[in-house]
Design a protein around this motif. Structure first.
Motif, PDB file in Angstrom:
ATOM      1  N   VAL A 166     117.484  33.883  75.862  1.00 34.62           N
ATOM      2  CA  VAL A 166     116.770  35.094  75.479  1.00 34.62           C
ATOM      3  C   VAL A 166     116.555  35.944  76.721  1.00 34.62           C
ATOM      4  N   VAL A 167     116.853  37.237  76.620  1.00 32.88           N
ATOM      5  CA  VAL A 167     116.612  38.152  77.735  1.00 32.88           C
ATOM      6  C   VAL A 167     115.929  39.410  77.223  1.00 32.88           C
ATOM      7  N   LEU A 168     115.095  39.983  78.072  1.00 35.83           N
ATOM      8  CA  LEU A 168     114.509  41.295  77.827  1.00 35.83           C
ATOM      9  C   LEU A 168     115.342  42.308  78.597  1.00 35.83           C
ATOM     10  N   ILE A 169     115.842  43.328  77.909  1.00 35.17           N
ATOM     11  CA  ILE A 169     116.669  44.325  78.576  1.00 35.17           C
ATOM     12  C   ILE A 169     115.959  45.674  78.606  1.00 35.17           C
ATOM     13  N   ARG A 170     116.227  46.408  79.673  1.00 32.61           N
ATOM     14  CA  ARG A 170     115.816  47.804  79.777  1.00 32.61           C
ATOM     15  C   ARG A 170     117.082  48.627  79.952  1.00 32.61           C
ATOM     16  N   LEU A 171     117.200  49.663  79.128  1.00 32.33           N
ATOM     17  CA  LEU A 171     118.369  50.519  79.194  1.00 32.33           C
ATOM     18  C   LEU A 171     118.133  51.707  80.112  1.00 32.33           C
ATOM     19  N   ALA A 172     119.205  52.360  80.482  1.00 24.27           N
ATOM     20  CA  ALA A 172     119.110  53.511  81.381  1.00 24.27           C
ATOM     21  C   ALA A 172     118.262  54.625  80.785  1.00 24.27           C
ATOM     22  N   ASP A 173     118.215  54.712  79.436  1.00 20.43           N
ATOM     23  CA  ASP A 173     117.423  55.760  78.789  1.00 20.43           C
ATOM     24  C   ASP A 173     115.962  55.354  78.579  1.00 20.43           C
ATOM     25  N   GLY A 174     115.567  54.165  79.094  1.00 22.02           N
ATOM     26  CA  GLY A 174     114.176  53.728  79.032  1.00 22.02           C
ATOM     27  C   GLY A 174     113.852  52.801  77.884  1.00 22.02           C
TER      28      GLY A 174
ATOM     29  N   HIS B 164     111.427  33.131  79.058  1.00 20.91           N
ATOM     30  CA  HIS B 164     111.325  31.673  78.974  1.00 20.91           C
ATOM     31  C   HIS B 164     110.710  31.259  77.635  1.00 20.91           C
ATOM     32  N   GLY B 165     111.017  30.023  77.228  1.00 24.81           N
ATOM     33  CA  GLY B 165     110.423  29.483  76.013  1.00 24.81           C
ATOM     34  C   GLY B 165     111.431  29.111  74.959  1.00 24.81           C
ATOM     35  N   GLY B 166     112.650  29.642  75.027  1.00 28.33           N
ATOM     36  CA  GLY B 166     113.658  29.284  74.040  1.00 28.33           C
ATOM     37  C   GLY B 166     114.333  27.975  74.408  1.00 28.33           C
TER      38      GLY B 166
ATOM     39  N   GLU C 229     103.919  26.290  44.041  1.00 28.29           N
ATOM     40  CA  GLU C 229     104.569  27.599  44.098  1.00 28.29           C
ATOM     41  C   GLU C 229     105.539  27.641  45.279  1.00 28.29           C
ATOM     42  N   PRO C 230     106.782  28.074  45.054  1.00 29.66           N
ATOM     43  CA  PRO C 230     107.758  28.126  46.153  1.00 29.66           C
ATOM     44  C   PRO C 230     107.524  29.347  47.051  1.00 29.66           C
ATOM     45  N   ALA C 231     106.663  29.179  48.037  1.00 34.16           N
ATOM     46  CA  ALA C 231     106.289  30.264  48.941  1.00 34.16           C
ATOM     47  C   ALA C 231     107.363  30.468  50.005  1.00 34.16           C
ATOM     48  N   LEU C 232     107.477  31.691  50.498  1.00 29.15           N
ATOM     49  CA  LEU C 232     108.347  31.942  51.640  1.00 29.15           C
ATOM     50  C   LEU C 232     107.696  31.342  52.877  1.00 29.15           C
ATOM     51  N   LEU C 233     108.377  30.401  53.503  1.00 29.33           N
ATOM     52  CA  LEU C 233     107.870  29.725  54.691  1.00 29.33           C
ATOM     53  C   LEU C 233     108.510  30.301  55.947  1.00 29.33           C
ATOM     54  N   HIS C 234     107.734  30.359  57.021  1.00 34.34           N
ATOM     55  CA  HIS C 234     108.318  30.664  58.329  1.00 34.34           C
ATOM     56  C   HIS C 234     109.234  29.523  58.742  1.00 34.34           C
ATOM     57  N   GLY C 235     108.780  28.297  58.557  1.00 30.92           N
ATOM     58  CA  GLY C 235     109.604  27.123  58.780  1.00 30.92           C
ATOM     59  C   GLY C 235     109.479  26.489  60.151  1.00 30.92           C
ATOM     60  N   ASP C 236     108.970  27.220  61.140  1.00 31.95           N
ATOM     61  CA  ASP C 236     108.760  26.668  62.478  1.00 31.95           C
ATOM     62  C   ASP C 236     107.525  27.334  63.081  1.00 31.95           C
ATOM     63  N   LEU C 237     106.431  27.256  62.345  1.00 31.51           N
ATOM     64  CA  LEU C 237     105.234  28.014  62.683  1.00 31.51           C
ATOM     65  C   LEU C 237     104.355  27.231  63.647  1.00 31.51           C
ATOM     66  N   TRP C 238     104.572  27.462  64.937  1.00 31.12           N
ATOM     67  CA  TRP C 238     103.684  26.930  65.960  1.00 31.12           C
ATOM     68  C   TRP C 238     103.278  28.098  66.853  1.00 31.12           C
ATOM     69  N   SER C 239     102.306  27.863  67.727  1.00 28.78           N
ATOM     70  CA  SER C 239     101.710  28.968  68.473  1.00 28.78           C
ATOM     71  C   SER C 239     102.730  29.733  69.310  1.00 28.78           C
ATOM     72  N   GLY C 240     103.757  29.051  69.814  1.00 25.81           N
ATOM     73  CA  GLY C 240     104.762  29.714  70.620  1.00 25.81           C
ATOM     74  C   GLY C 240     105.605  30.708  69.863  1.00 25.81           C
ATOM     75  N   ASN C 241     105.583  30.640  68.544  1.00 30.50           N
ATOM     76  CA  ASN C 241     106.347  31.568  67.711  1.00 30.50           C
ATOM     77  C   ASN C 241     105.465  32.648  67.088  1.00 30.50           C
TER      78      ASN C 241
END
Length: 268
Positions: free
Chosen positions: A30-38, A23-25, A171-183
């Protein structure tokens, strides 16, 4: 959701054993998968998985934490499952170090190598040499005509003042662009990954303002991040307006009061 899980398992050469919805997207499945090999992995749908994969790789290349990309195609992104047994309330200092590391990576100009979209809202990342012009023309300005007319007029007034309110060439820094606590993923007292990026090169204060939009970073975050330039508090609502406008267009009029408040804080 099963189709997404099966696609992710196939991309990393495994047989799906189990899948759990994450949840959260708001704009992707978004899914968490587990494969047969662990093995375990996170599988994410989206309109531009290859774009997100490139952003995660760019973050990781700076030394800032990000999940490894395990596989990607035109419809599916498979990334490393990271430990998340902690709370950001105990990891503000470590996040400050991580964001400072990210912002230490400099780009040639303001923008990104490609434009992309967040839901139905296009994000224009054409390269620019002028930061106030970039923020006016490619961040705030494009929302005019899509929101309430009175808010649009106030954005017009603010846009006209940006050359005097924002630095011309930070200075043109690399930004995350959506930096909130959920990310921000945390394990114990350290950050394991910055996820769901919307990267581009810009003023580092943009990420700091976003982080302060829906919460308040601990003092230790700013101590670890480093000294801010004078005037950050005056620029903060200007930088927060872009994500607020994005929320207004994506999720509805419930965010109009937030946009109104930030415009007032910005002096219009």
């Amino acid at each position: 959701m099963n189709a997404l899980a099966e696609a992710g398992a196939a991309l990393i050469g495994g047989v799906l054993d189990h899948a759990t919805t994450v949840h959260g997207g708001d704009l992707s499945d978004v899914v968490l998968i587990r494969l047969a090999d662990g093995r375990e992995a996170v599988v994410k749908s989206g309109p531009a998985p290859r774009t997100e994969a490139a952003m995660l790789a760019a973050i990781s290349a700076t030394g800032a934490p990000a999940p490894a990309v395990l596989a990607v195609d035109d419809r599916t992104l498979v990334i490393e499952q990271l430990p998340t047994r902690g709370s950001l309330s105990y990891a503000w200092e470590n996040l400050g170090v991580a964001v400072a590391t990210l912002h230490g990576a400099q780009g040639p100009r303001y923008g990104w190598r490609e434009s992309y979209a967040c839901g139905l809202v296009r994000i224009d990342n054409r390269w620019s040499e002028d930061w106030p012009a970039f923020w006016a023309e490619q961040r705030l300005g494009p929302h005019r005509g899509h929101i309430d007319a009175s808010l649009s007029r106030r954005i017009d007034r603010l846009v006209g003042r940006l050359p005097e309110l924002l630095p011309a060439t930070p200075e043109p820094a690399l930004l995350h662009g959506d930096l909130w606590s959920g990310n921000v993923l945390v394990d114990h007292d350290h950050v394991t990954g910055l996820i769901d990026p919307a990267c581009y090169y810009g003023h580092g204060e943009v990420d700091l303002a976003m982080l302060s939009l829906f919460g308040q970073p601990g003092r230790s975050f700013f101590d670890a991040y480093g000294t801010l330039d004078p005037g950050f508090e005056q620029r903060r609502p200007i930088y927060q307006l872009w994500p607020a406008l994005m929320h207004l267009r994506l999720f509805g009029v419930g965010y109009a009061s937030l946009v109104d408040r930030l415009l007032r804080e910005a002096g219009v």
